[in-house]
Design a protein around this motif. Structure first.
Motif, PDB file in Angstrom:
ATOM      1  N   UNK A 249       0.602  -1.240  -0.004  1.00 22.91           N
ATOM      2  CA  UNK A 249       0.035   0.000   0.155  1.00 22.91           C
ATOM      3  C   UNK A 249       1.182   1.435   0.309  1.00 22.91           C
ATOM      4  N   UNK A 250       0.402   2.575  -0.155  1.00 22.67           N
ATOM      5  CA  UNK A 250       0.900   3.688   0.316  1.00 22.67           C
ATOM      6  C   UNK A 250       0.353   4.210  -0.588  1.00 22.67           C
TER       7      UNK A 250
ATOM      8  N   UNK B 254      -1.259   7.917  -9.262  1.00 25.39           N
ATOM      9  CA  UNK B 254      -0.548   8.992 -10.026  1.00 25.39           C
ATOM     10  C   UNK B 254      -1.448   9.722 -10.213  1.00 25.39           C
ATOM     11  N   UNK B 255      -1.339  11.312 -10.431  1.00 24.27           N
ATOM     12  CA  UNK B 255      -2.567  12.119 -10.516  1.00 24.27           C
ATOM     13  C   UNK B 255      -1.594  13.091 -11.808  1.00 24.27           C
ATOM     14  N   UNK B 256      -2.379  13.431 -12.711  1.00 23.33           N
ATOM     15  CA  UNK B 256      -1.788  14.104 -14.023  1.00 23.33           C
ATOM     16  C   UNK B 256      -1.783  15.806 -13.508  1.00 23.33           C
ATOM     17  N   UNK B 257      -0.966  16.524 -13.821  1.00 25.35           N
ATOM     18  CA  UNK B 257      -1.587  18.225 -14.172  1.00 25.35           C
ATOM     19  C   UNK B 257      -2.754  18.836 -15.284  1.00 25.35           C
TER      20      UNK B 257
ATOM     21  N   UNK C  84      -7.257   8.957 -11.527  1.00 28.93           N
ATOM     22  CA  UNK C  84      -5.986   8.434 -11.064  1.00 28.93           C
ATOM     23  C   UNK C  84      -5.453   7.497 -12.185  1.00 28.93           C
ATOM     24  N   UNK C  85      -4.550   6.672 -11.907  1.00 33.21           N
ATOM     25  CA  UNK C  85      -3.833   6.298 -12.230  1.00 33.21           C
ATOM     26  C   UNK C  85      -2.820   5.077 -12.164  1.00 33.21           C
ATOM     27  N   UNK C  86      -2.568   3.888 -12.344  1.00 39.60           N
ATOM     28  CA  UNK C  86      -1.836   3.022 -11.890  1.00 39.60           C
ATOM     29  C   UNK C  86      -0.324   3.181 -12.409  1.00 39.60           C
TER      30      UNK C  86
ATOM     31  N   UNK D  15      -4.003  10.560  -0.821  1.00 39.12           N
ATOM     32  CA  UNK D  15      -5.447  11.086  -1.067  1.00 39.12           C
ATOM     33  C   UNK D  15      -6.131  10.121  -1.373  1.00 39.12           C
ATOM     34  N   UNK D  16      -5.740   9.069  -2.725  1.00 40.16           N
ATOM     35  CA  UNK D  16      -6.048   7.424  -3.000  1.00 40.16           C
ATOM     36  C   UNK D  16      -4.893   6.440  -2.459  1.00 40.16           C
TER      37      UNK D  16
END
Length: 604
Positions: free
Chosen positions: A74-75, A79-82, A88-90, A103-104
């Protein structure tokens, strides 16, 4: 008006332009580590170069527990993009412009082998990245138990006094190098600052000491970072920064997920900051309470000044005057800084507020300004681009500036997590800590983004007279590039040239985000090229610097500016700059105001 803070802090030679915009657990070697062989798992997080990975690296996590029935990695690893909103991306979906963000909670099942080793591999981008394990182990009564990596090399406070331990909310960190495939100067800079120094002699130490809080609570700990070569008998006391965590945190936050020890090690090794001590504290200290109400910000402020400062100053060779003390905090710890300012305005010379602004009235601002005097304090505020605009931080900064107190703001690519705090700490420590307060305010730059049919972007620089017009925008497909020459300014250093150190002078720069009515101009690159034009006769100026400091907004790469002999004084120099501004093609028209700060410092 000159104050003790302004008189004593002369390490910054010049600030030309300024305000801001755009960013360990396992015992991992850097730059890479490899598994011993395919049949012998190595516990912890192992970083391996991998040309098939979208980031150029694969990280393998291994946890040994034969009794566990389920284990998940976990952690803060989604990924978030500008430019992709809240999607959300893996980790496998990494592309330039996407960043690991909290945040997630990222969750990935780990696979168990016949010997009880649980493992999983995934690509991760550069930097110090937060992770943990979730474990189901009936022999220990664990159901979805959140644990630190047992293979982690990070020191921890003993027992269960840590608020994170008591609330099943622990964090660890893994360090991933930069690869050109990541194609992102922000990530390149994060690797430069957040990864451990390869030479052990260039690493400081971290340990925890037990103390009793102002309320009489025993069994609490202070985290203490001592820089490499710490000398308890050094004639000049070490400057010290005290660091406060957020509502979910404790004394381990700034030491582990925020990566302060690594950041300071790297800055000290490169001469970007003088050797500095860092002290962390846990602010949950009302009896055995597990609730968030145990973090009372006034208690925390009183405890810091009345209990922690005397404790540290009686045991360590640290500064006892405000010019050598700083306070910084994340989230709730950032807002705690407002309580410290109100109750003890002359105790600290520097304040950093990371994703948590002070809440102050006009009367508060006036009282603080009256107590500290003009340029008697410096205030830095910032957040992550995924947290929202900088409007609130800019309003606080403006209130301080209006009262003669220098202030700056910054925004980095990140969410509300320790990784964002680490990027903001980097900017705060490198560009502002222990610098001359009366140069920190910079010179505002106004950028006008025209309607598409109007043509070029105009750049006005205060105190230089005529506006500077940048070139007609060059269409690069997904962004526009504009360039121009900013005027020269003359600066003088009256110190002995010996203070330049054996390596002479170095220069670093910080590009700030341009904002308009709360909207941020998402500049992807703000580069500049400093030049030394007129060093004092008889002293070597070194070659003209032509390298664009393109470390990305907020994180520029230092470059050698000039060298100096040990005779005489270094004298006067003129600095000019070439500005490169790149913005998305769909940038909203309007007038944007921002800053670009240039600082000089000695290099040993």
């Amino acid at each position: 008006m000159s104050t003790p803070l302004a008189r004593r802090r002369r390490t910054a030679l010049a600030s030309l332009f300024a305000s801001v915009a755009l960013g360990a657990g396992a015992a991992v070697g850097v730059p890479t580590a490899a598994l011993a062989d395919e049949t012998t798992p190595v516990e912890g997080a192992t970083v391996t170069a991998n040309p098939d990975s979208p980031t150029g690296y694969t990280v393998t996590f291994v946890y040994h527990n034969p009794n566990a029935t389920q284990v998940r990695l976990a952690g803060d690893l989604t990924l978030l993009g500008l430019t992709t909103g809240n999607t959300r991306f893996q980790p496998e979906q990494f592309e330039p412009g996407r960043y690991h963000a909290g945040g997630v909670e990222f969750l990935r099942d780990m696979t168990k082998d016949a010997d009880g080793y649980w493992s999983v591999s995934l690509p991760l981008h550069a930097g110090g990245l937060s992770y943990w394990y979730r474990v189901w182990d009936p022999t220990q009564g664990w159901v979805n138990k959140r644990i630190w990596d047992p293979a982690s090399s990070h020191p921890r406070p003993p027992g269960d006094a840590s608020f994170r331990v008591r609330n099943n909310d622990v964090l660890d960190a893994v360090y991933v190098p930069y690869d050109e495939k990541q194609n992102d100067p922000v990530l390149e800079a994060r690797a430069r600052y957040e990864l451990p120094r390869e030479n052990p002699a260039e690493r400081g130490t971290v340990h925890y000491e037990e103390y009793t809080t102002i309320l009489g609570d025993d069994g609490h700990y202070l985290g203490i970072y001592l820089p490499p070569g710490y000398d308890p008998d050094r004639p000049e006391p070490y400057k010290v920064i005290y660091l406060g965590h957020g509502i979910f945190g404790d004394e381990t936050d700034f030491m582990v997920p925020v990566n302060v020890p690594n950041i300071l090690d790297n800055m000290i090794a490169r001469g970007e900051i003088e050797p500095t001590i860092a002290v962390t504290m846990g602010n949950h200290f009302t009896g055995d309470s597990l609730g968030f109400s145990s973090y009372d910000r006034q208690n925390a402020a009183d405890n810091l000044v009345q209990t922690i400062l005397p404790f540290i100053e009686s045991r360590y060779n640290v500064a006892t005057e405000r010019e050598g003390r700083a306070y910084a905090g994340f989230s709730y710890g950032g807002s705690t800084g407002g309580f410290i300012m109100n109750s003890y305005p002359t105790t600290f010379g520097y304040f950093g507020h990371f994703s948590g602004n002070p809440s102050l009235t006009a009367a508060n601002y006036d009282a603080i300004a009256d107590a500290v005097g003009e340029n008697g304090m410096f205030v830095f505020l910032g957040n992550g681009v995924f947290e929202g605009s900088l409007a609130g931080a800019n309003a606080v900064a403006d209130n301080f500036r209006a009262r003669g107190i220098p202030a700056a703001t910054a925004q980095v690519p990140g969410a509300h997590d320790g990784m964002t705090a680490g990027q903001l700490f980097t900017i705060f420590a490198r560009d502002y800590l222990w610098s001359n307060a009366d140069t920190r305010d910079g010179i505002p730059v106004e950028a006008v983004i025209p309607e598409p049919e109007e043509g070029a972007l105009a750049l006005s620089v205060a105190d230089f007279g005529d506006a500077v017009t940048l070139s007609e925008p060059e269409n690069l497909g997904d962004r526009l590039r504009l360039t121009g020459e900013l005027p020269e300014v003359t600066v003088t250093d009256s110190r002995n040239s010996e203070q330049a150190g054996d390596g002479g002078w170095a220069v670093s720069g910080q590009a700030d985000a341009f904002t308009s009515s709360g909207s941020t101009l998402p500049a992807t690159h703000l580069g500049w090229t400093p030049q030394v034009l007129t060093p004092k006769p008889g002293l070597s100026a070194g070659p003209v610097v032509t390298t664009v400091l393109d470390g990305g907004p907020g994180l520029a790469t230092p470059s050698r500016l000039a060298s100096a002999t040990s005779e005489g004084r270094w004298g006067t120099a003129k600095l000019g700059a070439a500005l490169t501004l790149e913005v998305p093609v769909d940038t909203r028209p309007g007038t944007y105001t921002g800053m670009l700060t240039v600082s000089l410092f000695p290099v040993d």
